[in-house]
Enzyme design. Sequence first.
Site, mmCIF file in Angstrom:
data_model
loop_
_atom_site.group_PDB
_atom_site.id
_atom_site.type_symbol
_atom_site.label_atom_id
_atom_site.label_comp_id
_atom_site.label_asym_id
_atom_site.label_seq_id
_atom_site.Cartn_x
_atom_site.Cartn_y
_atom_site.Cartn_z
ATOM 1 N N GLU A 97 14.170 0.733 -23.033
ATOM 2 C CA GLU A 97 15.345 1.391 -23.495
ATOM 3 C C GLU A 97 16.516 0.594 -24.429
ATOM 4 O O GLU A 97 16.853 1.676 -24.971
ATOM 5 C CB GLU A 97 15.663 0.866 -22.173
ATOM 6 C CG GLU A 97 15.656 1.255 -20.644
ATOM 7 C CD GLU A 97 16.127 2.719 -20.459
ATOM 8 O OE1 GLU A 97 17.243 3.721 -21.374
ATOM 9 O OE2 GLU A 97 15.667 3.833 -20.484
ATOM 10 N N GLU A 145 17.523 13.114 -23.404
ATOM 11 C CA GLU A 145 18.317 13.652 -23.846
ATOM 12 C C GLU A 145 19.393 14.752 -22.910
ATOM 13 O O GLU A 145 20.424 14.911 -23.783
ATOM 14 C CB GLU A 145 17.513 15.435 -23.551
ATOM 15 C CG GLU A 145 15.765 15.464 -24.339
ATOM 16 C CD GLU A 145 15.616 16.856 -24.108
ATOM 17 O OE1 GLU A 145 16.008 17.946 -22.774
ATOM 18 O OE2 GLU A 145 14.454 17.320 -25.017
#
Length: 192
Positions: A97, A145
């Site tokens: 992350e 995305e």
Amino acid sequence: MLTYKDFEEKTIARNEIFHGKIIDVVVDDVALPNGGTSKRELVFHPGGVAVIAVTEENKMIFVRQFRKPLEKVILEIPAGKIDPGEGAQPELTGARELEEETGYRASTLEHVHSMYLSPGFANEVLHLFHAKQLQKVENPLPQDEDEVLEVYELTMEEAKAAIADGTICDAKTIFAIQFWELLELKRRNSRA
């Protein structure tokens, strides 16, 4: 002294309401320890990781993004859901992350704390890590995305101002800033 059995709510029946990509929702009928019954609406989540990352210039790294449940844009520390296979090693999620959202890598991720975010209805646990020795990555992992993020680096004063004006409003990020402030206090005291 009361024991676990004095508080335990036993599930009588479970109605599965929703199975999603991120959460599952159920309604349990429970037997209460006092002899009564009740319903419990529960959310099951695989858990998440958040990263406290401070640059060499002593600025904390944040991401700015729209949060649909709040219907507003907020600043947060980098964070994300634990993906399948990462559960036993949440630091893998933290490293992923941090790189996806900010373009940074850390030489080490030190576990700070794990906490339940809303234990009244959800089992989600958040693992907080402190990123050490940050390095900007030339070709970082791509962002998800479905995320639109903007990276910010703030001083302590700027971060506190963002809390005061509501731009920073989530518990993990406020915790991270307080952790950072404690680290700074320790550093100052060790020099004295």
